[in-house]
Design an enzyme around this catalytic site. Structure first.
Site, PDB file in Angstrom:
ATOM      1  CB  SER A  37      -0.913   0.032   1.227  1.00  0.00           C
ATOM      2  OG  SER A  37      -0.137  -0.053   2.403  1.00  0.00           O
ATOM      3  CG  ASP A 339      -4.566   5.309   6.516  1.00  0.00           C
ATOM      4  OD1 ASP A 339      -3.370   5.285   6.902  1.00  0.00           O
ATOM      5  OD2 ASP A 339      -4.991   4.601   5.586  1.00  0.00           O
ATOM      6  CG  HIS A 342      -1.325   3.842   4.379  1.00  0.00           C
ATOM      7  ND1 HIS A 342      -2.456   3.243   4.866  1.00  0.00           N
ATOM      8  CD2 HIS A 342      -0.559   2.861   3.875  1.00  0.00           C
ATOM      9  CE1 HIS A 342      -2.382   1.936   4.658  1.00  0.00           C
ATOM     10  NE2 HIS A 342      -1.237   1.670   4.049  1.00  0.00           N
TER      11      HIS A 342
END
Ligand SMILES: *[C@@H]1O[C@H](CO)[C@@H](O)[C@H](O)[C@H]1NC(C)=O
Ligand SMILES: *[C@@H]1O[C@H](CO)[C@@H](O)[C@H](O)[C@H]1NC(C)=O
Length: 365
Positions: A37, A339, A342
């Protein structure tokens, strides 16, 4: 006469000066990205998985405020890198991509994946083997358009960025028990590094020659890790057993740093092996120290918050939990994290500048 000499001297000075000042330009035709990610530009959108970010508030600072699947408010490092190389303003995901002769690279990364296949299967996302398989298909399609020899030349000049490993440690090792009952942490590191090496070797065999291998971030600084720490010794599930720490968790950072040291040794060994066959560059990308510095010295980067994410409470929200029902901070550019795991694009932009320094140094020799 004297005037002429002065004039020529001046022109020469200007010429030399302008030459010295001009930003370097490189013949890097494309950037290919593999991993999780931290670098996935939208490959999970059509997968049946919870590890997605293709809904607001993700993407709120991206072009047209589009939630593309990037785990951030805006751009990721690969987007900044293709911009700095003047290739494009963002790097497309392979999913849904149509290969053309004008391609400048694609991203094969899949959020939630790891070096350990168990990490990827847990979330039903693309393993690294699947990412390599797609790359092989990609090469086939590109060769059909450009010819095989030209495609291999193209790959030789391209950059290959990999960023993977955090999920293995955070999820497969720290959160679930199965890996921890079979491996000590150093053994698990060794297992991951073996997998990492095999993966880089596969890319080499397919034609990659310029590798940027990202190390682990300071995992103990991620907001979710601080939250989990306070829940660790809970007697009643979900009830914090201790206050949430307001400093990074040292032993988790030490473990990441120790892995990174071994990763660098692995890279050195691999480089020797590759280079004996053909000119190859394998460079370690240190984001650990930059991110640790951001966390410890927020003001240096214009940040006011580095211990919580911008989305929702900032303590746990991520993926489906970070959605349009959450309140969002009003100033994401002052946050290190978007978040609970991240970075914001503000943080990624700084990391990308480091990456470009490494790219300049790498291509200059
Ligand atoms: C990108 O374009 C700018 C402006 O034309 C130029 O100054 C810079 O050197 C280019 N960068 C690369 C890496 O080619
Ligand atoms: C690759 O080529 C095949 C056969 O022409 C085609 O079906 C497929 O859509 C192409 N894939 C991409 C990503 O362009």
């Amino acid at each position: 006469m004297a005037n002429l000499v002065t004039c020529i001297a001046l022109l020469l000075t200007l010429f030399v000066f302008s030459k010295a000042k001009a930003a370097p330009t490189y013949d890097v035709p494309a950037v290919f990205v593999f991993g999780d990610s931290t670098v996935d530009t939208g490959n999970n959108n059509k997968l049946v998985t919870v590890v997605k970010a293709n809904f607001p508030p993700y993407g709120e600072a991206f072009f047209n405020k589009k939630a593309t699947g990037r785990f951030s408010d805006g751009k990721l490092v690969p987007d900044y890198v293709v911009s700095a190389l003047n290739l494009s303003d963002s790097l497309p995901p392979y999913a849904g991509h149509k290969v053309t002769a004008n391609d400048f690279g694609v991203c094969f990364a899949s959020a939630g994946t790891g070096l350990d296949d168990e990490t990827a299967t847990r979330f039903n996302v693309q393993t690294l083997a699947q990412q390599v398989k797609e790359f092989r298909l990609y090469i086939g399609n590109l060769s059909a358009l450009k010819g095989e020899a030209e495609t291999q030349e193209f790959l030789k000049k391209s950059l290959f960025i990999t960023s993977v490993g955090s999920n293995d440690i955070m999820i497969s090792y720290n959160l679930f028990l199965d890996r921890r009952t079979t491996y000590t942490l150093p053994q698990y590191h060794a297992f991951l590094l073996d997998r990492h090496k095999a993966f880089l070797q596969q890319l080499y065999e397919l034609g990659a020659r310029n590798f940027l291998v990202t190390g682990l971030p300071p995992i103990g600084c991620l907001p979710i890790q601080l939250t989990l720490e306070s829940l660790k010794k809970s007697i009643i599930p979900g009830m914090p057993a201790a206050p949430r720490p307001n400093k990074c968790i040292q032993d988790q950072n030490n473990a990441a740093a120790s892995y990174n040291k071994k990763l660098q040794q692995m890279i050195q060994g691999l480089l020797m092996k590759f280079i004996s066959k053909e000119r190859t560059r394998v460079v370690y990308l240190d984001n650990y120290n930059r991110l640790l510095d951001m966390s410890n010295n927020p003001e240096k980067y214009g940040f006011t918050e580095t211990k919580r994410g911008c989305c929702g409470s900032g303590l746990v929200e991520m993926g489906p939990l970070c959605n349009s029902l959450d309140l969002m901070c009003s100033n994401p550019s002052q946050y290190m994290f978007f978040d609970s795991v991240h970075g914001t694009q503000a943080a990624y932009k700084v990391v990308a500048e480091d990456v470009m320094k490494v790219v300049h140094a790498m291509l200059a020799n």
